[in-house]
Write a protein that holds these residues in place. Structure first.
Motif, mmCIF file in Angstrom:
data_model
loop_
_atom_site.group_PDB
_atom_site.id
_atom_site.type_symbol
_atom_site.label_atom_id
_atom_site.label_comp_id
_atom_site.label_asym_id
_atom_site.label_seq_id
_atom_site.Cartn_x
_atom_site.Cartn_y
_atom_site.Cartn_z
ATOM 1 N N THR A 173 65.249 31.434 27.470
ATOM 2 C CA THR A 173 66.571 31.647 28.074
ATOM 3 C C THR A 173 66.479 33.104 28.808
ATOM 4 N N ALA A 174 65.960 34.105 27.944
ATOM 5 C CA ALA A 174 65.799 35.361 28.292
ATOM 6 C C ALA A 174 64.780 35.554 29.526
ATOM 7 N N MET A 175 63.855 34.824 29.402
ATOM 8 C CA MET A 175 62.779 34.723 30.419
ATOM 9 C C MET A 175 63.801 34.389 31.946
ATOM 10 N N ILE A 176 64.253 33.119 31.845
ATOM 11 C CA ILE A 176 65.015 32.782 33.113
ATOM 12 C C ILE A 176 66.106 33.813 33.451
ATOM 13 N N ASN A 177 66.678 34.292 32.722
ATOM 14 C CA ASN A 177 67.883 35.117 32.960
ATOM 15 C C ASN A 177 67.276 36.647 33.453
ATOM 16 N N GLY A 178 65.858 36.995 33.255
ATOM 17 C CA GLY A 178 65.375 38.098 33.474
ATOM 18 C C GLY A 178 65.673 38.986 32.707
ATOM 19 N N ASP A 179 66.018 38.841 31.346
ATOM 20 C CA ASP A 179 66.128 39.809 30.248
ATOM 21 C C ASP A 179 64.901 40.026 29.361
ATOM 22 N N LEU A 180 63.722 39.153 29.732
ATOM 23 C CA LEU A 180 62.804 39.720 28.996
ATOM 24 C C LEU A 180 61.383 39.298 29.915
ATOM 25 N N ALA A 181 60.606 40.616 30.057
ATOM 26 C CA ALA A 181 59.614 40.767 30.896
ATOM 27 C C ALA A 181 58.321 39.858 30.029
ATOM 28 N N LEU A 182 57.532 39.003 31.234
ATOM 29 C CA LEU A 182 56.471 38.356 30.441
ATOM 30 C C LEU A 182 55.507 39.335 29.715
ATOM 31 N N LYS A 183 55.336 40.614 30.178
ATOM 32 C CA LYS A 183 54.390 41.420 29.512
ATOM 33 C C LYS A 183 54.975 41.490 27.984
ATOM 34 N N ASP A 184 56.041 41.407 27.790
ATOM 35 C CA ASP A 184 56.618 41.407 26.412
ATOM 36 C C ASP A 184 56.766 40.159 25.631
ATOM 37 N N LEU A 185 56.403 39.182 26.118
ATOM 38 C CA LEU A 185 56.519 37.958 25.486
ATOM 39 C C LEU A 185 55.783 37.859 24.281
ATOM 40 N N PRO A 186 54.305 38.083 24.071
ATOM 41 C CA PRO A 186 53.688 38.128 22.801
ATOM 42 C C PRO A 186 54.465 38.665 21.635
ATOM 43 N N ALA A 187 54.709 39.905 21.965
ATOM 44 C CA ALA A 187 55.249 40.537 20.773
ATOM 45 C C ALA A 187 56.827 40.386 20.606
ATOM 46 N N ALA A 188 57.306 39.634 21.206
ATOM 47 C CA ALA A 188 58.657 39.202 21.208
ATOM 48 C C ALA A 188 58.488 37.716 20.348
ATOM 49 N N PHE A 189 57.542 36.974 20.811
ATOM 50 C CA PHE A 189 57.219 35.839 20.016
ATOM 51 C C PHE A 189 56.997 35.910 18.668
ATOM 52 N N ASN A 190 56.080 36.970 18.580
ATOM 53 C CA ASN A 190 55.461 37.169 16.852
ATOM 54 C C ASN A 190 56.744 37.883 16.229
ATOM 55 N N ASP A 191 57.547 38.762 16.847
ATOM 56 C CA ASP A 191 58.569 39.372 16.048
ATOM 57 C C ASP A 191 59.317 38.142 15.544
ATOM 58 N N ARG A 192 59.755 37.368 16.359
ATOM 59 C CA ARG A 192 60.896 36.226 16.236
ATOM 60 C C ARG A 192 60.153 35.253 15.364
ATOM 61 N N LEU A 193 59.100 34.741 15.168
ATOM 62 C CA LEU A 193 58.464 34.152 14.391
ATOM 63 C C LEU A 193 58.413 34.563 12.919
ATOM 64 N N HIS A 194 58.085 36.029 12.932
ATOM 65 C CA HIS A 194 58.000 36.455 11.681
ATOM 66 C C HIS A 194 59.699 36.704 10.974
ATOM 67 N N ALA A 195 60.610 36.745 11.767
ATOM 68 C CA ALA A 195 61.824 36.794 11.563
ATOM 69 C C ALA A 195 62.452 35.601 10.498
ATOM 70 N N LEU A 196 61.807 34.460 11.625
ATOM 71 C CA LEU A 196 62.312 33.234 11.128
ATOM 72 C C LEU A 196 61.496 32.473 9.803
ATOM 73 N N LEU A 197 60.188 32.863 9.794
ATOM 74 C CA LEU A 197 59.357 31.939 9.209
ATOM 75 C C LEU A 197 58.603 33.075 8.160
#
Lengths: 501, 501
Positions: free
Chosen positions: B367-391
Motif C-alpha cells: 500500500t505504501a508503494m502504490i501510494n508513493g510513501d515508500l521508495a523502492l530502494k528502501d524496500l529491502p530494509a523496510a521488509f526486513n524491519d517489519r518481518l523482524h518486528a512481527l516474527l
C-alpha cells in the motif's frame, strides 16, 4: 506486396493461433478430459469454431482479399491463393445450411452408432438421407463458388487441388488389376510357411517405452510432441506440439507398434513444415493424400520392409526380454506377421494389398450418391456387390458392410480417396527417394532414418501448401501420381518374396 | 429484463466459453505441454486473451450495457452489475498502457528469477520500478473509472467488493496481537513432546492413490475433474472440468497430501457454483478471499484438526503398509507433525499461526508503494524491519526477504491480502458451520464430509458472485469478517491443546 496483404497475414496468424487452441482442446477431449465435461467441451469447441468462421468471413476480410497484392514472391502468392480458397470455402455456404448440416450430422452419427451395432440400415436410412441431401447442397454451393463440379468441391475440402480427373484413371486401372494381384499374392502366400503368433502378454509400459524409442529413431522430436493413449489413435496437437496417440492390447504389441510408426509418419510431416510459414495457410500440410503418404511411407513402405524387420527384431527381443534363439522371434517370422495378407470385411483392419479395394468400393458409391445416380435404399446391395467383385467376399450383414465407417454418417463424402491415393503416393515417393539417394536404403537397414527424413523434408515437408498435391508428387518423383510404383512394390514384397528394401 | 440484457447474456456466455479454453490451455501448459512449445503457447494464450478483451470492449457491448435492464430478479441484477464491473475494468486502461505493462512484467519476471537466486535486489530494482510505475498508473485509471482509491481498484481486480476499509481494522488488530500469540504458542509447544518425523520413502503411486481417495472422501466428483502433477500446485481447468495438481516427494507424503486437501477445497467451491449461472459473471466464484477461505476450511480448519487426524491415521497406515502399533504412526504424533509451528523467512512454507505475519508485512509495504510513501530502494530494509518486528527473525538476504515472491515482479499488487483474509474467513466459516449444524462435527470425526459440504454449498458456493465477499461472509456467519474466530481457533488448537474438533 501491399498493405492489404500484410494485414491478411496478421489475420491469418490469428486464425492459426485459434487452430492451435482447437487442436489442443480436441486432443485433450480424446486423451485427458473427464467424461462429465463432454457436453461443455462440445460447446467450447463450437464457440471457437464460430469465432474462426467469424474472423474468416468478416466483411473486412473480403475487402482485403479483393485488394491484396502478394507481390512476386512465390510463397506469398501461394499464400494469398490459399487464403482465397479458404475464404471461398467458408463463405460459399449460407449460415442456415451450415447449421442444418451440423444438426443433421450430429443426429445421424448418434443413430448410426446404434444402427451399426444392430446391422439396422433401415432405421438409419432417413438420417443418412438427410445428411446426403445436405451434402449435395453443400457440394453444389461450394462447386459454384469454386468453379468445380460438386464432388470435386468436396474433394477440395480435404485434398486441395485434387480432382476426379486425377483419381479416375488410377482407380479405374486398379479396379481391373487388383483382383488378379490379390489372387496371385494369396497363392504365393499359401506356398510359404504360415507365421507363428507371438506369445504375450506384453506389458503396456514396455510397449510404451518401445513406441517412444522407435518414434525417436524415426526422427520425432520429444521436446515438441508427445505420445499418449486414446480409444482411436490419431496425430493432432498444435504448432511445435505434435501429439500422437495409440492404444495397447497386452496380447499383441504389433498393432500398437505399427500404429505408433504410422502416426509418427504424420507427425514428422507436421514437424518438417517450413518454420517461416507455420502461422500462414501456405505453411500448412498439403492435404490428406500427402499426409497419408507420409504415414504410409513410414508404416507400410519402410517399417514393414524386410530390412527394417531385420533391424528391429533384436531390439524387440531386448525390450520384451525374449531369449535370442526363440524361433518365433526371428526376422523371418516377424516379417511374415507384419506382411500377412487376408481379405476381410473391415477396411480399418485390412492389409496393404487388399486395402485399396475397400476404397474403390466407397469411391464408386459415394460419387454415385453425390451425383444422384445411386439411391440410398440401394446402397447396401451395391456395397456388397462391389466388395464381392473386388475381394470375393460375401458380406454377411451391414454392420460389416456399408454401416462400418463413420465417414458417411458424419457427412464426410470426398474423404475416402485420400487413403488409397496416399498409399500409392507413399510407394512412388519411397521408390523415388531410394533411386535419387543411394544412401537412404543402406542407412535404413542400420535403423538410421536421417537420410530418408532429409529427403522427405526437402521434397515433401518443406513445400507445405506452396503447390498442389499432384504437383508436389510430380516434382518429388519425376512423374504424375500413378499406381505403378505401388503395384511394383506389392509384387516385389509379396510375389518375389525377395528381401525388399 | 429487456432484449439488451438477453443479448449481454449471450455475449458473456461466449466469454465464459473462451475462459474455459484459456483454462484448459493454461492447465496443459503446466502439466502436459512439451517445453519446445512454450513460446508458441504464450502466443496462443495472448491471442485468446486478446479476443476476450476485444469482445468485452467492443462498442456494441458498451451500448448494450448502457441500455440493459435486468428486471427484478436479484440474480439477473447482480449479473448485470458484474458485467458492468468487468467492462469497466477492461475499458479503464488505454491500450498502450496494457501493452507496456505486459512487456514490463514479462521482463521484470525474467530478471527477477535470476535476481532472486543471486539475492541481487540492486539489479532488479529498475525493472521493479518500471512495473510499479505502470501499476500506479493502472491503479489510478481503474480507480477513476470505478470511483475507488487506487489501491482499492487493484484489490477489486482480485477480490470484487473488498476495500481497504474492510482490511485495515482487521490487520491492524492482528498486527498488535500476533507477536504475543505466536510467543505463547511457541512456549506451549516447547512444553510438549517434539513430533517424530515419519520414515519414508513413500512411493509416488501410493501417495497418488491416497490423494484420490481423500479427494473423493471430501466430495470431489472424479467424473468432472482430475488430479495431476505440476511444479507449482494449483486448481484450474474449466467449467465441469476442475483440475487440481500437486507434487510428490518420496521422503515425506504430508506436503503432497495437505496440498491435495487444500486444492480440493478450491475445487469443491468451483464444483458447487450454481448450475444455472455457470456461463454468466454472477455464477463465478466470489473473489480470491472466498476462494482461499474454501481451501483453508478444508486444509487448515478441518484436515489439520485432531478429529480428522484421528480418522485418517488408520487409513494412512493401511495405504503405506505400516504396522498398527508403530509409535510414530499414532494420531498424537501425526497431529503434532501437521500443526508444528516454526517462524521462518518463507511465506509459502509458513504454518498457519505465523502465516498472517508474512501478509501483514506485504500489505503494509505494497500500500505504501502504490501510494508513493515508500521508495523502492528502501524496500529491502523496510521488509526486513517489519518481518523482524512481527516474527523476531533477522532476514539474512533478499532472496529470503523481499525477493521471495513472484507477485510484485509480475505486477500483482493488491493480491496478498486475500491469503490472510481467507484464513480468517475460513475460521469464521467453519466455526459458524459447526454452531449452526451440530451434525457437522461428529460426521467429520467419522470422515463424513457431506454435512459440512452441504452447509458450504448452501451458504457460500451457491451464492457465487450474487453478493460481495463481505456480505456473503456476514450472511453465512452472522457477523462481519473479523479475526476473532481465527484467534479463538489458534488458541484452541495450540494453547489449550484440547482435542480440537
Amino acid at each position: 506486396m501491399n498493405k492489404a496483404y500484410q494485414s491478411l497475414e496478421r489475420h491469418f496468424a490469428r486464425l492459426s493461433s485459434l487452430n492451435d487452441a482447437i487442436g489442443i482442446l480436441c486432443w485433450d477431449k480424446e486423451v485427458i478430459m473427464p467424461h462429465g465435461a463432454a457436453e461443455r467441451r462440445a460447446e467450447n469447441l463450437a464457440m471457437l469454431e464460430g469465432l474462426r468462421h467469424e474472423i474468416l468471413t468478416a466483411p473486412e476480410m473480403a475487402d482485403l482479399l479483393a485488394t491484396a497484392d502478394a507481390g512476386d514472391d512465390v510463397w506469398r502468392r501461394a499464400n494469398l491463393a490459399e487464403m482465397r480458397r479458404l475464404h471461398t470455402h467458408a463463405t460459399a455456404l449460407p449460415g442456415d445450411l451450415v447449421e442444418a448440416n451440423a444438426q443433421a450430422t450430429a443426429h445421424s452419427e448418434m443413430v448410426w452408432r446404434e444402427a451399426r451395432q444392430n446391422s439396422d440400415f433401415k432405421t438409419f436410412l432417413p438420417y443418412q438421407q438427410e445428411v446426403l441431401n445436405l451434402t449435395q447442397q453443400i457440394a453444389k454451393a461450394k462447386g459454384e463458388a469454386l468453379g468445380l463440379s460438386p464432388y470435386d468441391a468436396l474433394l477440395d475440402s480435404f485434398d486441395p487441388g485434387t480432382r476426379q480427373t486425377d483419381i479416375d484413371p488410377i482407380f479405374s486401372r486398379l479396379s481391373t488389376e487388383l483382383p488378379g494381384l490379390i489372387a496371385a499374392v494369396l497363392e504365393k502366400q499359401n506356398s510359404l510357411p504360415a507365421p507363428t503368433p507371438l506369445q504375450g502378454p506384453f506389458l503396456v509400459p514396455q510397449q510404451e517405452a518401445l513406441g517412444r524409442k522407435l518414434m525417436q529413431q524415426l526422427g520425432f522430436d520429444m521436446t515438441r510432441g508427445r505420445l499418449d493413449v486414446s480409444l482411436h489413435p490419431f496425430c493432432g496437437g498444435a504448432t511445435h506440439d505434435v501429439r500422437l496417440t495409440t492404444r495397447y492390447e497386452e496380447a499383441d504389441f504389433l498393432p500398437a507398434m505399427m500404429g505408433v510408426l504410422h502416426e509418427t509418419g504424420h507427425a514428422l510431416y507436421d514437424m518438417g513444415l517450413p518454420a517461416d510459414w507455420l502461422s500462414q495457410p501456405v505453411g500448412q500440410a498439403g492435404g490428406m493424400t500427402l499426409h497419408e503418404s507420409q504415414s504410409l511411407t513410414m508404416e507400410m513402405q519402410v517399417c514393414r520392409s524386410r530390412a527394417f524387420v531385420e533391424w528391429v527384431t533384436p531390439l524387440l527381443r531386448t525390450e520384451f526380454h525374449i531369449p535370442e534363439g526363440t524361433p518365433s522371434w526371428q526376422a523371418d517370422n516377424l516379417h511374415r506377421l507384419v506382411t500377412h495378407v487376408a481379405p476381410g470385411f473391415i477396411r480399418v483392419d485390412a492389409d496393404e494389398v487388399t486395402y485399396p479395394a475397400h476404397i474403390l468400393v466407397r469411391y464408386e458409391l459415394e460419387t454415385a450418391m453425390i451425383n444422384g445416380d445411386l439411391a440410398l435404399k440401394d446402397l447396401p446391395a451395391a456395397f456388397n456387390d462391389r466388395l464381392h467383385a473386388l475381394l470375393g467376399l460375401t458380406v454377411p450383414d451391414d454392420r460389416r458392410g456399408c454401416l462400418q465407417d463413420i465417414h458417411w454418417p458424419e457427412g464426410l463424402f470426398g474423404y475416402f480417396p485420400c487413403y488409397a491415393m496416399g498409399a500409392l503416393a507413399a510407394a512412388q515417393i519411397r521408390t523415388a527417394a531410394f533411386q535419387q539417394d543411394s544412401q537412404i536404403a543402406p542407412a535404413l537397414a542400420q535403423g538410421n532414418f536421417a537420410p530418408l527424413l532429409k529427403w522427405l523434408r526437402t521434397n515433401i515437408h518443406s513445400r507445405a501448401s506452396s503447390a498442389s498435391m499432384p504437383d508436389i508428387i510430380k516434382d518429388a518423383t519425376g512423374a504424375p501420381l500413378a499406381a505403378d510404383a505401388w503395384q511394383a512394390h506389392i509384387r516385389s514384397r509379396y510375389l518375389d518374396r525377395a528381401p525388399d528394401a
